[in-house]
Design a protein around this motif. Structure first.
Motif, PDB file in Angstrom:
ATOM      1  N   MET A 143       0.825  -1.198   0.000  1.00  0.00           N
ATOM      2  CA  MET A 143       0.000   0.000   0.000  1.00  0.00           C
ATOM      3  C   MET A 143       0.865   1.256   0.000  1.00  0.00           C
ATOM      4  O   MET A 143       1.956   1.285   0.587  1.00  0.00           O
ATOM      5  CB  MET A 143      -0.902   0.018   1.231  1.00  0.00           C
ATOM      6  N   ASN A 144       0.374   2.315  -0.649  1.00  0.00           N
ATOM      7  CA  ASN A 144       1.098   3.582  -0.697  1.00  0.00           C
ATOM      8  C   ASN A 144       0.987   4.365   0.608  1.00  0.00           C
ATOM      9  O   ASN A 144       1.886   5.112   0.966  1.00  0.00           O
ATOM     10  CB  ASN A 144       0.582   4.441  -1.857  1.00  0.00           C
ATOM     11  N   ARG A 145      -0.130   4.207   1.311  1.00  0.00           N
ATOM     12  CA  ARG A 145      -0.291   4.938   2.560  1.00  0.00           C
ATOM     13  C   ARG A 145       0.711   4.445   3.592  1.00  0.00           C
ATOM     14  O   ARG A 145       0.859   3.235   3.809  1.00  0.00           O
ATOM     15  CB  ARG A 145      -1.716   4.783   3.093  1.00  0.00           C
ATOM     16  N   PRO A 146       1.439   5.344   4.257  1.00  0.00           N
ATOM     17  CA  PRO A 146       2.495   4.921   5.189  1.00  0.00           C
ATOM     18  C   PRO A 146       1.977   4.065   6.336  1.00  0.00           C
ATOM     19  O   PRO A 146       2.717   3.235   6.871  1.00  0.00           O
ATOM     20  CB  PRO A 146       3.077   6.249   5.686  1.00  0.00           C
ATOM     21  N   GLU A 147       0.700   4.248   6.733  1.00  0.00           N
ATOM     22  CA  GLU A 147       0.165   3.467   7.846  1.00  0.00           C
ATOM     23  C   GLU A 147       0.091   1.976   7.522  1.00  0.00           C
ATOM     24  O   GLU A 147       0.126   1.133   8.426  1.00  0.00           O
ATOM     25  CB  GLU A 147      -1.236   3.966   8.219  1.00  0.00           C
ATOM     26  N   TRP A 148      -0.038   1.643   6.252  1.00  0.00           N
ATOM     27  CA  TRP A 148      -0.192   0.249   5.843  1.00  0.00           C
ATOM     28  C   TRP A 148       0.972  -0.253   4.986  1.00  0.00           C
ATOM     29  O   TRP A 148       0.942  -1.380   4.495  1.00  0.00           O
ATOM     30  CB  TRP A 148      -1.500   0.095   5.054  1.00  0.00           C
ATOM     31  N   ALA A 149       1.986   0.547   4.807  1.00  0.00           N
ATOM     32  CA  ALA A 149       3.124   0.158   3.970  1.00  0.00           C
ATOM     33  C   ALA A 149       3.951  -0.929   4.662  1.00  0.00           C
ATOM     34  O   ALA A 149       3.952  -1.035   5.895  1.00  0.00           O
ATOM     35  CB  ALA A 149       3.993   1.374   3.681  1.00  0.00           C
ATOM     36  N   PRO A 150       4.672  -1.751   3.910  1.00  0.00           N
ATOM     37  CA  PRO A 150       5.544  -2.761   4.514  1.00  0.00           C
ATOM     38  C   PRO A 150       6.614  -2.122   5.390  1.00  0.00           C
ATOM     39  O   PRO A 150       7.044  -0.999   5.156  1.00  0.00           O
ATOM     40  CB  PRO A 150       6.167  -3.460   3.296  1.00  0.00           C
ATOM     41  N   TYR A 151       7.043  -2.869   6.405  1.00  0.00           N
ATOM     42  CA  TYR A 151       8.046  -2.379   7.346  1.00  0.00           C
ATOM     43  C   TYR A 151       8.900  -3.561   7.811  1.00  0.00           C
ATOM     44  O   TYR A 151       8.545  -4.729   7.605  1.00  0.00           O
ATOM     45  CB  TYR A 151       7.378  -1.698   8.543  1.00  0.00           C
ATOM     46  N   MET A 152      10.030  -3.261   8.433  1.00  0.00           N
ATOM     47  CA  MET A 152      10.906  -4.303   8.971  1.00  0.00           C
ATOM     48  C   MET A 152      10.461  -4.666  10.383  1.00  0.00           C
ATOM     49  O   MET A 152      10.157  -3.784  11.199  1.00  0.00           O
ATOM     50  CB  MET A 152      12.353  -3.821   9.011  1.00  0.00           C
ATOM     51  N   VAL A 161      -2.348  -4.601   6.807  1.00  0.00           N
ATOM     52  CA  VAL A 161      -3.333  -3.699   6.229  1.00  0.00           C
ATOM     53  C   VAL A 161      -4.557  -3.603   7.133  1.00  0.00           C
ATOM     54  O   VAL A 161      -5.398  -2.715   6.968  1.00  0.00           O
ATOM     55  CB  VAL A 161      -3.718  -4.161   4.807  1.00  0.00           C
ATOM     56  N   GLY A 162      -4.666  -4.496   8.116  1.00  0.00           N
ATOM     57  CA  GLY A 162      -5.768  -4.445   9.054  1.00  0.00           C
ATOM     58  C   GLY A 162      -5.593  -3.411  10.152  1.00  0.00           C
ATOM     59  O   GLY A 162      -6.494  -3.231  10.984  1.00  0.00           O
ATOM     60  N   ARG A 163      -4.461  -2.721  10.175  1.00  0.00           N
ATOM     61  CA  ARG A 163      -4.227  -1.690  11.187  1.00  0.00           C
ATOM     62  C   ARG A 163      -5.279  -0.586  11.056  1.00  0.00           C
ATOM     63  O   ARG A 163      -5.495  -0.023   9.981  1.00  0.00           O
ATOM     64  CB  ARG A 163      -2.829  -1.099  11.008  1.00  0.00           C
ATOM     65  N   LYS A 164      -5.952  -0.249  12.152  1.00  0.00           N
ATOM     66  CA  LYS A 164      -6.995   0.758  12.121  1.00  0.00           C
ATOM     67  C   LYS A 164      -6.374   2.155  12.276  1.00  0.00           C
ATOM     68  O   LYS A 164      -5.760   2.451  13.295  1.00  0.00           O
ATOM     69  CB  LYS A 164      -8.016   0.523  13.228  1.00  0.00           C
ATOM     70  N   VAL A 165      -6.559   2.974  11.259  1.00  0.00           N
ATOM     71  CA  VAL A 165      -6.061   4.346  11.308  1.00  0.00           C
ATOM     72  C   VAL A 165      -7.186   5.344  11.113  1.00  0.00           C
ATOM     73  O   VAL A 165      -7.007   6.530  11.306  1.00  0.00           O
ATOM     74  CB  VAL A 165      -4.974   4.587  10.238  1.00  0.00           C
ATOM     75  N   ASP A 166      -8.343   4.884  10.708  1.00  0.00           N
ATOM     76  CA  ASP A 166      -9.482   5.770  10.470  1.00  0.00           C
ATOM     77  C   ASP A 166     -10.747   4.997  10.789  1.00  0.00           C
ATOM     78  O   ASP A 166     -11.199   4.167  10.019  1.00  0.00           O
ATOM     79  CB  ASP A 166      -9.488   6.254   9.012  1.00  0.00           C
ATOM     80  N   CYS A 176      -8.228  -6.734   5.188  1.00  0.00           N
ATOM     81  CA  CYS A 176      -7.462  -6.546   6.423  1.00  0.00           C
ATOM     82  C   CYS A 176      -6.276  -7.506   6.455  1.00  0.00           C
ATOM     83  O   CYS A 176      -5.975  -8.130   7.481  1.00  0.00           O
ATOM     84  CB  CYS A 176      -8.351  -6.748   7.640  1.00  0.00           C
ATOM     85  N   ASP A 177      -5.587  -7.644   5.348  1.00  0.00           N
ATOM     86  CA  ASP A 177      -4.500  -8.613   5.210  1.00  0.00           C
ATOM     87  C   ASP A 177      -3.373  -8.385   6.223  1.00  0.00           C
ATOM     88  O   ASP A 177      -3.097  -7.262   6.637  1.00  0.00           O
ATOM     89  CB  ASP A 177      -3.856  -8.526   3.820  1.00  0.00           C
ATOM     90  N   PHE A 178      -2.710  -9.476   6.546  1.00  0.00           N
ATOM     91  CA  PHE A 178      -1.379  -9.430   7.158  1.00  0.00           C
ATOM     92  C   PHE A 178      -0.492 -10.338   6.326  1.00  0.00           C
ATOM     93  O   PHE A 178      -0.903 -11.433   5.945  1.00  0.00           O
ATOM     94  CB  PHE A 178      -1.403  -9.926   8.609  1.00  0.00           C
ATOM     95  N   TRP A 179       0.733  -9.877   6.011  1.00  0.00           N
ATOM     96  CA  TRP A 179       1.668 -10.755   5.307  1.00  0.00           C
ATOM     97  C   TRP A 179       3.085 -10.550   5.811  1.00  0.00           C
ATOM     98  O   TRP A 179       3.404  -9.518   6.414  1.00  0.00           O
ATOM     99  CB  TRP A 179       1.592 -10.607   3.797  1.00  0.00           C
TER     100      TRP A 179
END
Length: 323
Positions: A143-152, A161-166, A176-179
């Protein structure tokens, strides 16, 4: 072709042939190139002919299973699932990010892959595989939005992507994926059922669309094969897929394009599917690979035997981007 530079000797990604001396030089004439290509074709002749025979006869030869590969992949999937459960632990019990009606998960291991040296390089390889998007909400979404972008996280790259930000943005479990991905070529993803987000057609937790397992697992396997192309030494792809929340669901056709019945129910809550095709089998005989992998899932619905045409038709649509 050279894999790396050696100052004043060879250059990376250049082709060299052996010449009298002995010495290695790049081909300089048309005849030298023809001789090189002739040797390449002859060396790969048997593999090429065998691939043609496999396509014509539509066979999928069993591959030699690597000892402990399935157990290693299973352990990786369990660890990734525990990580997802940590992320959703503080959410309400019926929150869509917790997949209250069930979920499906897919895990892949690139057998024989040389590990990526760094997580930065792993991210680059993931982005190569992510260039092709076969559906609107693709597997291993970046995802392009930083709240859902991949991270280390530790020695992995993951995205939730299931992180609630809004809280005003309504989403279903299918969004609401997790990978997670590892440097040695292992992948994991978990997602809720899209069927549970269309109450005007089917009640949540009541049905599984006939075609969706083909699309879901097919897209994941095609991603894994593209990911495999970025690694050296990949021999095959180990697969473990688990579908949960199946008990009392029935097979249906959500889009209404097929005359489906509502009397084929699953008496089993969870089904785990495993396989280990080669990358070439995924590329040349995907329909046969998918039929062998998913048939045990369909059989749970009162012995339903999914026809070859179902896999062939839906996979052609998937690869053509006709979603």
């Amino acid at each position: 072709m050279s894999k790396r530079d050696c100052r004043d000797v060879i250059a990376q990604n250049r082709v060299y042939i052996r010449k009298p001396g002995p010495r290695g030089e790049e081909p300089q004439t048309g005849e030298e190139w023809r001789a090189l290509l002739r040797r390449c074709v002859q060396n790969g002749r048997e593999d090429m002919l065998d691939s043609i025979r496999a396509i014509v006869s539509a066979r999928v030869e069993p591959v030699s299973h690597v000892p402990n590969a399935a157990a290693e992949l299973h352990g990786y999937a369990e660890g990734a699932r525990r990580r997802w459960q940590e992320l959703v632990a503080d959410l309400p019990e019926n929150d869509e990010s917790r997949f209250p009606h069930g979920y499906y998960e897919m895990a892949f291991k690139l057998i024989g892959a040389e590990p990526a040296p760094t997580l930065v390089e792993l991210r680059n390889r993931l982005q190569v595989a992510q260039r092709i998007r076969l559906t609107g909400w693709t597997t291993f979404l970046d995802m392009n939005r930083p709240e859902w972008a991949p991270y280390m996280h530790e020695d992995f790259i993951e995205a939730w992507v299931g992180r609630k930000v809004d809280r005003d943005w309504l989403r279903t479990s299918a969004h609401c994926d997790f990978w997670r991905a590892s440097r040695d070529g292992k992948l994991y993803t978990v997602r809720g059922y899209s069927e549970d987000g269309i109450p005007n057609k089917v009640p949540a937790g009541a049905a599984i669309d006939l075609t969706m397992p083909v699309w879901r697992v097919g897209e994941g396997l095609l991603f894994a094969s593209r990911f495999a192309d970025t690694f050296e030494g990949v021999e095959s792809i180990a697969i473990e897929c688990t579908f949960t929340g199946l008990k009392d669901r029935y097979l249906t056709s959500v889009d209404g394009m097929r005359a489906m019945f509502g009397d084929r129910h699953s008496r089993t809550d969870t089904v785990t599917l495993v396989g280990q095709p080669t990358v070439q089998q995924v590329q040349d005989n995907l329909t046969e690979v998918m039929q062998a992998l998913l048939s045990p899932l369909y059989e749970r619905f009162d012995f339903f035997e999914a026809p070859f045409e179902l896999f062939d038709t839906e996979l052609n649509k998937l690869r053509g981007g006709r979603f």
